[in-house]
Design a protein around this motif. Structure first.
Motif, PDB file in Angstrom:
ATOM      1  N   LEU A  45       6.349  -0.886   0.006  1.00 43.53           N
ATOM      2  CA  LEU A  45       7.265   0.014  -0.695  1.00 43.53           C
ATOM      3  C   LEU A  45       6.576   1.357  -0.991  1.00 43.53           C
ATOM      4  CD1 LEU A  45      10.029   0.255  -2.016  1.00 43.53           C
ATOM      5  CD2 LEU A  45       9.156  -0.981  -3.993  1.00 43.53           C
ATOM      6  N   GLY A  46       7.176   2.439  -0.477  1.00 40.76           N
ATOM      7  CA  GLY A  46       6.542   3.762  -0.618  1.00 40.76           C
ATOM      8  C   GLY A  46       5.310   3.833   0.266  1.00 40.76           C
ATOM      9  N   CYS A  47       5.504   3.484   1.545  1.00 43.43           N
ATOM     10  CA  CYS A  47       4.359   3.311   2.472  1.00 43.43           C
ATOM     11  C   CYS A  47       3.743   4.625   2.909  1.00 43.43           C
ATOM     12  CB  CYS A  47       4.809   2.535   3.702  1.00 43.43           C
ATOM     13  SG  CYS A  47       5.990   3.492   4.705  1.00 43.43           S
ATOM     14  N   TYR A  67       8.663   1.117   4.176  1.00 43.12           N
ATOM     15  CA  TYR A  67       9.816   1.766   3.526  1.00 43.12           C
ATOM     16  C   TYR A  67       9.347   2.985   2.742  1.00 43.12           C
ATOM     17  CZ  TYR A  67      14.316   1.719   1.031  1.00 43.12           C
ATOM     18  OH  TYR A  67      15.557   2.022   0.538  1.00 43.12           O
ATOM     19  N   ASP A  68       9.928   4.154   3.021  1.00 45.47           N
ATOM     20  CA  ASP A  68       9.461   5.355   2.319  1.00 45.47           C
ATOM     21  C   ASP A  68      10.565   6.402   2.204  1.00 45.47           C
ATOM     22  OD1 ASP A  68       6.740   6.424   1.269  1.00 45.47           O
ATOM     23  OD2 ASP A  68       7.661   8.148   2.249  1.00 45.47           O
ATOM     24  N   LEU A  69      10.427   7.249   1.179  1.00 46.54           N
ATOM     25  CA  LEU A  69      11.422   8.297   0.932  1.00 46.54           C
ATOM     26  C   LEU A  69      11.018   9.656   1.504  1.00 46.54           C
ATOM     27  CD1 LEU A  69      14.111   8.977  -0.509  1.00 46.54           C
ATOM     28  CD2 LEU A  69      12.780   9.493  -2.552  1.00 46.54           C
ATOM     29  N   ASP A  95      15.346   5.038  -0.341  1.00 50.24           N
ATOM     30  CA  ASP A  95      14.954   5.194  -1.739  1.00 50.24           C
ATOM     31  C   ASP A  95      14.777   3.802  -2.361  1.00 50.24           C
ATOM     32  OD1 ASP A  95      14.942   5.672  -4.523  1.00 50.24           O
ATOM     33  OD2 ASP A  95      16.129   7.488  -4.261  1.00 50.24           O
ATOM     34  N   ALA A  96      13.699   3.648  -3.117  1.00 48.89           N
ATOM     35  CA  ALA A  96      13.433   2.362  -3.773  1.00 48.89           C
ATOM     36  C   ALA A  96      14.550   1.990  -4.755  1.00 48.89           C
ATOM     37  CB  ALA A  96      12.108   2.435  -4.517  1.00 48.89           C
ATOM     38  N   ASN A  97      15.312   2.994  -5.173  1.00 49.22           N
ATOM     39  CA  ASN A  97      16.405   2.727  -6.114  1.00 49.22           C
ATOM     40  C   ASN A  97      17.587   2.030  -5.464  1.00 49.22           C
ATOM     41  OD1 ASN A  97      15.848   4.024  -8.846  1.00 49.22           O
ATOM     42  ND2 ASN A  97      15.157   5.572  -7.372  1.00 49.22           N
ATOM     43  N   THR A 111       2.852  -2.581  -2.822  1.00 48.81           N
ATOM     44  CA  THR A 111       3.079  -1.153  -3.012  1.00 48.81           C
ATOM     45  C   THR A 111       1.833  -0.490  -3.614  1.00 48.81           C
ATOM     46  OG1 THR A 111       4.466   0.504  -4.142  1.00 48.81           O
ATOM     47  CG2 THR A 111       4.470  -1.707  -5.089  1.00 48.81           C
ATOM     48  N   ALA A 112       1.357   0.575  -2.925  1.00 48.82           N
ATOM     49  CA  ALA A 112       0.116   1.240  -3.357  1.00 48.82           C
ATOM     50  C   ALA A 112       0.384   2.721  -3.623  1.00 48.82           C
ATOM     51  CB  ALA A 112      -0.958   1.106  -2.266  1.00 48.82           C
ATOM     52  N   ASP A 113      -0.019   3.176  -4.804  1.00 49.06           N
ATOM     53  CA  ASP A 113       0.083   4.596  -5.185  1.00 49.06           C
ATOM     54  C   ASP A 113       1.505   5.141  -5.024  1.00 49.06           C
ATOM     55  OD1 ASP A 113      -0.611   7.078  -6.062  1.00 49.06           O
ATOM     56  OD2 ASP A 113      -1.813   7.640  -4.321  1.00 49.06           O
TER      57      ASP A 113
HETATM   58  C1  LIG Z   1       1.114   9.268  -2.958  1.00 50.74           C
HETATM   59  S1  LIG Z   1       2.183   8.701  -1.683  1.00 50.74           S
HETATM   60  C2  LIG Z   1       1.418   7.165  -1.265  1.00 50.74           C
HETATM   61  C3  LIG Z   1       1.812   6.666   0.063  1.00 50.74           C
HETATM   62  C4  LIG Z   1       1.140   5.385   0.546  1.00 50.74           C
HETATM   63  N1  LIG Z   1       1.551   4.205  -0.223  1.00 50.74           N
HETATM   64  C5  LIG Z   1      -0.346   5.535   0.491  1.00 50.74           C
HETATM   65  O1  LIG Z   1      -0.951   4.975  -0.439  1.00 50.74           O
HETATM   66  O2  LIG Z   1      -0.869   6.213   1.359  1.00 50.74           O
HETATM   67  C6  LIG Z   1       3.612   8.168  -2.605  1.00 50.74           C
HETATM   68  C7  LIG Z   1       4.743   7.680  -1.728  1.00 50.74           C
HETATM   69  O3  LIG Z   1       5.769   7.170  -2.576  1.00 50.74           O
HETATM   70  C8  LIG Z   1       6.986   7.415  -1.931  1.00 50.74           C
HETATM   71  N2  LIG Z   1       8.111   7.438  -2.881  1.00 50.74           N
HETATM   72  C9  LIG Z   1       8.274   8.220  -3.971  1.00 50.74           C
HETATM   73  N3  LIG Z   1       9.468   7.984  -4.539  1.00 50.74           N
HETATM   74  C10 LIG Z   1      10.077   7.036  -3.780  1.00 50.74           C
HETATM   75  C11 LIG Z   1      11.324   6.365  -3.850  1.00 50.74           C
HETATM   76  N4  LIG Z   1      12.196   6.641  -4.833  1.00 50.74           N
HETATM   77  N5  LIG Z   1      11.627   5.449  -2.921  1.00 50.74           N
HETATM   78  C12 LIG Z   1      10.742   5.155  -1.921  1.00 50.74           C
HETATM   79  N6  LIG Z   1       9.535   5.754  -1.801  1.00 50.74           N
HETATM   80  C13 LIG Z   1       9.213   6.683  -2.714  1.00 50.74           C
HETATM   81  C14 LIG Z   1       6.844   8.792  -1.311  1.00 50.74           C
HETATM   82  O4  LIG Z   1       7.755   8.933  -0.256  1.00 50.74           O
HETATM   83  C15 LIG Z   1       5.366   8.808  -0.903  1.00 50.74           C
HETATM   84  O5  LIG Z   1       5.175   8.579   0.465  1.00 50.74           O
END
Ligand SMILES: C[S@@+](CC[C@H](N)C(=O)[O-])C[C@H]1O[C@@H](n2cnc3c(N)ncnc32)[C@H](O)[C@@H]1O
Length: 234
Positions: A45-47, A67-69, A95-97, A111-113
């Motif tokens: 999640l948020g990859c 999955y990413d936004l 969107d994670a929502n 899910t990381a960061d």
């Molecule tokens: C700092 S990046 C980290 C990406 C990855 N997990 C990494 O560690 O390299 C934060 C990620 O969270 C995702 N993100 C933020 N809000 C989001 C949402 N509402 N739904 C899905 N992804 C989301 C962004 O698209 C972004 O790619």
């Protein structure tokens, strides 16, 4: 922690792939407290650029729904093809929502960061995430956070740097309470042992955000920050 698995990915510790402190090591630390097994279906999640998905797919033989936004599925698909991982990583923009999956479809969500951007409120896990994980399946997140409850001094230090992200950073105790309230059976909740190393990997890149971080962050900031992680089952 000795990040043995991440060492195989040092070519990826670059401006092009990293979006913050070393996400491969974040994912290694998180998954070391989970039990991912070959063939499991997992959401990353948020990859972001999909690095963490690559790590999970390669290291554990799981099938990853990346999955990413902010990053499009097309961009990630190009990378996944270059890695030769199109059978194992499925890129999805969303969107994670409002995730579009069937209930009980996944063995795990990792899910990381990322989770702090949208999941930092009581009820989010219960209403928006838990239903996609099958009974007994796993959830694990690792996010930046504060070592202590923020006070005036923390605001003075971080307001200009984090801006609206300030309210998204929380302490480990805060996250534990939220997840317990939302029904996650926590198996482990901890602060990262590798904080300095993960940051050093990031600050070594020539990513413009890393260059800016290097300018703004002092030892005083680092003394207040860490990565906080929670793993458990539904
Ligand atoms: C700092 S990046 C980290 C990406 C990855 N997990 C990494 O560690 O390299 C934060 C990620 O969270 C995702 N993100 C933020 N809000 C989001 C949402 N509402 N739904 C899905 N992804 C989301 C962004 O698209 C972004 O790619």
């Amino acid at each position: 922690m000795n990040y043995i698995r991440s060492k195989n990915y040092e070519n990826f510790f670059t401006n092009e792939f990293l979006m913050g402190p070393n996400s491969l090591k974040l994912m290694e630390e998180l998954t070391s407290e989970m039990s991912l097994k070959q063939g499991m279906r997992v959401i990353d999640l948020g990859c972001g650029t999909g690095l963490t998905s690559l790590f999970a797919a390669r290291e554990f033989g799981v099938q990853v729904y990346a999955y990413d936004l902010w990053v499009t599925a097309g961009e990630n698909y190009n990378r996944i093809k270059e890695w030769g991982m199109e059978e194992r990583i499925i890129p999805i923009h969303g969107d994670a929502n409002e995730m579009p999956f069937a209930e009980d479809f996944f063995d795990a969500i990792i899910t990381a960061d990322s989770y702090h951007y949208y999941g930092n409120k009581s009820g989010f896990f219960k209403e928006k995430v838990a239903q996609y994980i099958k009974q007994g399946g796993q959830f694990g997140m690792i996010v930046p956070g504060f070592k202590r409850e923020p006070d005036e001094k923390t605001h003075l230090l971080f307001d200009d740097i984090l801006k609206e992200e300030f309210s998204e950073w929380q302490t480990l105790e805060w996250w534990k309470k939220v997840f317990i309230g939302d029904g996650l059976k926590i198996s482990k909740a901890w602060e990262s042992e590798g904080f300095e190393e993960l940051w050093a990997d990031w600050l070594r890149t020539d990513n413009p955000y890393a260059i800016n971080d290097k300018k703004c962050l002092t030892e005083e900031h680092f003394a207040e920050m860490n990565f906080v992680a929670v793993a458990g089952t539904v």
